[in-house]
Design a protein around this motif. Structure first.
Motif, PDB file in Angstrom:
ATOM      1  N   ARG A 133       0.820  -1.210   0.000  1.00  0.00           N
ATOM      2  CA  ARG A 133       0.000   0.000   0.000  1.00  0.00           C
ATOM      3  C   ARG A 133       0.851   1.256   0.000  1.00  0.00           C
ATOM      4  N   HIS A 134       2.011   1.197   0.661  1.00  0.00           N
ATOM      5  CA  HIS A 134       2.808   2.407   0.850  1.00  0.00           C
ATOM      6  C   HIS A 134       4.110   2.412   0.050  1.00  0.00           C
ATOM      7  N   GLY A 135       4.281   1.459  -0.871  1.00  0.00           N
ATOM      8  CA  GLY A 135       5.519   1.425  -1.637  1.00  0.00           C
ATOM      9  C   GLY A 135       6.725   1.173  -0.754  1.00  0.00           C
ATOM     10  N   GLY A 136       6.646   0.121   0.041  1.00  0.00           N
ATOM     11  CA  GLY A 136       7.592  -0.081   1.121  1.00  0.00           C
ATOM     12  C   GLY A 136       8.875  -0.791   0.746  1.00  0.00           C
ATOM     13  N   ARG A 164      19.618 -15.421   1.272  1.00  0.00           N
ATOM     14  CA  ARG A 164      19.969 -14.841  -0.026  1.00  0.00           C
ATOM     15  C   ARG A 164      18.896 -15.164  -1.055  1.00  0.00           C
ATOM     16  N   GLY A 165      18.412 -16.393  -1.033  1.00  0.00           N
ATOM     17  CA  GLY A 165      17.367 -16.796  -1.961  1.00  0.00           C
ATOM     18  C   GLY A 165      16.065 -16.060  -1.734  1.00  0.00           C
ATOM     19  N   LEU A 166      15.718 -15.836  -0.467  1.00  0.00           N
ATOM     20  CA  LEU A 166      14.502 -15.089  -0.166  1.00  0.00           C
ATOM     21  C   LEU A 166      14.581 -13.676  -0.724  1.00  0.00           C
ATOM     22  N   VAL A 167      15.715 -13.026  -0.549  1.00  0.00           N
ATOM     23  CA  VAL A 167      15.880 -11.664  -1.062  1.00  0.00           C
ATOM     24  C   VAL A 167      15.678 -11.642  -2.576  1.00  0.00           C
ATOM     25  N   THR A 168      16.323 -12.557  -3.275  1.00  0.00           N
ATOM     26  CA  THR A 168      16.211 -12.597  -4.727  1.00  0.00           C
ATOM     27  C   THR A 168      14.788 -12.898  -5.181  1.00  0.00           C
ATOM     28  N   ALA A 169      14.193 -13.925  -4.601  1.00  0.00           N
ATOM     29  CA  ALA A 169      12.854 -14.345  -5.029  1.00  0.00           C
ATOM     30  C   ALA A 169      11.803 -13.281  -4.730  1.00  0.00           C
ATOM     31  N   MET A 170      11.858 -12.701  -3.541  1.00  0.00           N
ATOM     32  CA  MET A 170      10.835 -11.723  -3.172  1.00  0.00           C
ATOM     33  C   MET A 170      11.038 -10.391  -3.881  1.00  0.00           C
ATOM     34  N   ALA A 171      12.297 -10.007  -4.139  1.00  0.00           N
ATOM     35  CA  ALA A 171      12.534  -8.779  -4.900  1.00  0.00           C
ATOM     36  C   ALA A 171      11.913  -8.891  -6.284  1.00  0.00           C
ATOM     37  N   HIS A 172      12.061 -10.047  -6.904  1.00  0.00           N
ATOM     38  CA  HIS A 172      11.483 -10.269  -8.227  1.00  0.00           C
ATOM     39  C   HIS A 172       9.961 -10.283  -8.164  1.00  0.00           C
ATOM     40  N   ASP A 177       6.184  -2.773  -6.493  1.00  0.00           N
ATOM     41  CA  ASP A 177       5.546  -2.172  -5.316  1.00  0.00           C
ATOM     42  C   ASP A 177       6.447  -2.130  -4.091  1.00  0.00           C
ATOM     43  N   VAL A 178       7.271  -3.164  -3.904  1.00  0.00           N
ATOM     44  CA  VAL A 178       8.078  -3.295  -2.688  1.00  0.00           C
ATOM     45  C   VAL A 178       9.509  -3.638  -3.075  1.00  0.00           C
ATOM     46  N   ARG A 179      10.457  -2.921  -2.499  1.00  0.00           N
ATOM     47  CA  ARG A 179      11.870  -3.257  -2.676  1.00  0.00           C
ATOM     48  C   ARG A 179      12.295  -4.243  -1.589  1.00  0.00           C
ATOM     49  N   VAL A 180      13.130  -5.224  -1.958  1.00  0.00           N
ATOM     50  CA  VAL A 180      13.630  -6.219  -1.011  1.00  0.00           C
ATOM     51  C   VAL A 180      15.142  -6.326  -1.169  1.00  0.00           C
TER      52      VAL A 180
END
Length: 261
Positions: A133-136, A164-172, A177-180
């Motif tokens: 919602r807030h571009g977090g 490391r995998g979580l960062v990559t997967a969730m950023a993609h 909307d959200v930076r990881v």
């Protein structure tokens, strides 16, 4: 003069000591409004006494309920949530596969990955509606152990590769909307990082290692032994609008170990 995080509403998970506690202080100094989730009730009491008015939720970050309660407390206090930081972790004190007791593998694996990996999943899942919602921004704590050999045992290193995998997967998945992003600290002074219960290491603290400051400084090119306060500024940068073009990446406050001869 304005701070780098003016107006940002942040939840710091694992904020009772070490890097998490330093992140709280750094975020507040840069104008953020901060809430915390911490399992240790004594640390919660110290936080509340040190920072009056700070929303503090006592709970286990490996559970859905504690994370949802922490997000709710943040939103109730500040009207929303912009930044999620997770600094939760436990250590295995360098136990390799050869010395890991076979009868302890199942329990130790479950404990390590529950704390070091699943906690991040629950935290992000609970915060996700607000962050979208807030571009977090999400900042997870990786480790130099996931980039260079010898900085942890087989379970710890495996768990940090998973982060490391979580960062990559969730950023993609969560862009645009959200930076990881991640922070991968090197060895850290003044930490309360403890060992696995399942390996009989719960009362063992990494910071109690004799000669630790000299050992940390001696193994990196910059000859520095870094503290949580040093690492905290990497989190400030990634949480700020100055990093608005960065996602799926990692900052390495590790004294330059990657260029060691």
């Amino acid at each position: 003069m304005t701070g780098w995080l003016d107006g940002r509403r942040a939840l710091v998970v694992g904020a009772g000591s070490g890097i998490g506690r330093a992140v709280v202080d750094a975020f507040l100094s840069e104008g953020a409004r901060v809430a915390v989730l911490e399992r240790d009730e004594a640390k919660c009491a110290k936080l509340s006494a040190a920072i009056p008015g700070l929303p503090v939720v006592a709970g286990d970050a490996t559970t859905r309920g504690a994370n949802e309660a922490a997000v709710d407390a943040t939103v109730a206090a500040y009207g929303g949530l912009d930044v999620l930081v997770s600094c939760v972790g436990i250590f295995d004190f360098y136990q390799g596969i050869a010395e890991l007791p076979v009868e302890r593998i199942d329990e130790a694996f479950d404990e390590m990955f529950r704390v070091n990996v699943k906690s991040h999943l629950h935290s992000v899942k609970a915060a996700l509606p607000q962050l979208r919602r807030h571009g977090g921004s999400v900042i997870l704590t990786e480790s130099t152990s996931a980039y260079y050999p010898g900085r942890g045992g087989v379970l710890y290193v495996g768990s940090k590769f998973a982060v490391r995998g979580l960062v990559t997967a969730m950023a993609h998945e969560l862009a645009p909307d959200v930076r990881v992003n991640g922070v991968a600290p090197g060895g850290t002074l003044n930490t309360d990082l403890r060992g696995l219960d399942s390996l009989g290491l719960r009362e063992k603290r990494l910071d109690d290692t004799p000669g630790r400051e000299a050992e940390l400084a001696g193994r990196v090119p910059l000859r520095v032994a870094l503290s949580g306060a040093d690492h905290a500024w990497s989190y400030v940068f990634l949480a700020s609008n100055r990093a608005r073009g960065i996602t799926g990446d990692v900052v390495h406050p590790d004294g330059g170990i990657g260029v060691k001869a």
